[in-house]
Structure formats: C-alpha cells, structure tokens
Design a protein around this motif. Structure first.
Motif, PDB file in Angstrom:
ATOM      1  N   SER A  63      38.028  39.641  96.958  1.00 45.05           N
ATOM      2  CA  SER A  63      37.293  40.380  97.992  1.00 45.05           C
ATOM      3  C   SER A  63      37.027  41.829  97.590  1.00 45.05           C
ATOM      4  CB  SER A  63      38.030  40.321  99.325  1.00 45.05           C
ATOM      5  OG  SER A  63      39.243  41.023  99.249  1.00 45.05           O
ATOM      6  N   SER A  65      36.337  42.696  94.501  1.00 45.45           N
ATOM      7  CA  SER A  65      35.589  42.593  93.229  1.00 45.45           C
ATOM      8  C   SER A  65      36.412  43.066  92.039  1.00 45.45           C
ATOM      9  CB  SER A  65      34.273  43.370  93.321  1.00 45.45           C
ATOM     10  OG  SER A  65      33.471  42.865  94.352  1.00 45.45           O
ATOM     11  N   GLN A  66      37.665  42.659  91.999  1.00 41.28           N
ATOM     12  CA  GLN A  66      38.554  43.047  90.909  1.00 41.28           C
ATOM     13  C   GLN A  66      38.839  41.872  89.981  1.00 41.28           C
ATOM     14  OE1 GLN A  66      41.959  44.643  92.940  1.00 41.28           O
ATOM     15  NE2 GLN A  66      41.064  46.693  93.056  1.00 41.28           N
ATOM     16  N   GLN A  73      41.804  44.552  85.946  1.00 43.30           N
ATOM     17  CA  GLN A  73      41.253  43.472  86.762  1.00 43.30           C
ATOM     18  C   GLN A  73      42.015  42.175  86.493  1.00 43.30           C
ATOM     19  OE1 GLN A  73      37.174  43.698  85.399  1.00 43.30           O
ATOM     20  NE2 GLN A  73      36.559  44.590  87.363  1.00 43.30           N
TER      21      GLN A  73
END
Length: 158
Positions: A63, A65-66, A73
């Motif tokens: 959610s 965007s990692q 990341q």
C-alpha cells in the motif's frame, strides 16, 4: 499463465475428503492411537500467527509502494515466495482441519462411553481450530500479496 487465488470450495473439498478418511481410520483403529495431547493440536498456531503478521507487513509495504529492487524496499521475489507459502499453507491447513474434524466426528459421540475419548477431546478441538487458523491466515497472506491494479492507459475523466 496467470496465478489465480485459492478457491474456498477447493479448501472445503480438502476438509471433507480428509475428514471422511480420518473418520474411517479412527473408527477402525482408535484403540491403537496414542493419546492426543493439546500440544499436538496446537502446533500450527505459531505458523498461522507468523503468516498473519507477514500478511500485515506485506500489505503495508504494497500500500505504501515499497515493493522493488532497492535495498529499502521489499523485493518482489520475497512477495512471490510469501505467496507460494500462503498457497501451500492454505492446502495444508485445510487438510489438517479435515483430519482433526474426522477425529472429532468419531470422538464426540464416544465421550460419555470412553475415557480416552474424553481425554482426547480437548486436543482434537484445538487441532481442528489450528488447521482452520492456518488456512485463514494463509488466505489473508495470499490476499495481502496481491499487486495493486495497474493504472489504465486511458486519461482520467475530468
């Protein structure tokens, strides 16, 4: 080929088939079974808890965007591995729940007549719950591993 979500009806079929087989085996050989401890039934709860926590972790990363190849990341291969774990765990959880359910279906009516059935009942209930918990946690993890919908190439309406 696209990977499809685990179907609930397949898991229910696993439960039904495993329950029938376990019920027949229990009916035929209950006297030779060792006592069922509560620890035997509870063995899958830690796995279910870990998968649920992993689901929340992956969901937060997706959610935000990692997901990516950067060191900060979550790598996409890690998410794919979590998805494979979830799909396998859903199958295992449903089969285990079915086996314990088969035991339960034989033991429950015998409780007043057999002391062994009285003693085994708590472990069987806990085991059945553990199988269900693992399957539910696996379905949650699978859901959390879903990629967000790709944006369409069409312009947004004004």
């Amino acid at each position: 080929m696209r990977l499809k979500p685990t179907r609930i009806r397949e898991l229910l079929a696993n439960i039904a088939i495993a329950a029938v087989i376990a019920w027949v085996a229990t009916r035929l050989a209950y006297g030779s079974f060792p006592p069922i401890s509560t620890i035997a039934g509870a063995s899958l709860y830690p796995v279910a808890a870990l998968e649920a926590v992993l689901g929340f972790y992956i969901r937060a990363r997706v959610s935000n965007s990692q997901i990516g190849a950067d060191r900060r990341q979550l790598h996409p291969i890690t998410v794919a591995r979590a998805l494979a774990l979830a799909k396998a765990s859903a199958q295992v959880g449903s089969l285990v729940a079915g086996v314990w359910l088969g035991f339960l279906l034989w033991i429950f009516p015998q409780r007043g007549d057999l002391r062994a059935a009285d003693a085994d009942y708590p472990g069987v209930l806990i085991g059945c719950g553990a199988g269900i918990a693992l399957a539910v946690a696996a379905l949650w993890l699978e859901h959390c591993c879903r990629a967000p919908d790709d944006p369409s190439d069409e312009p947004a309406p004004s």
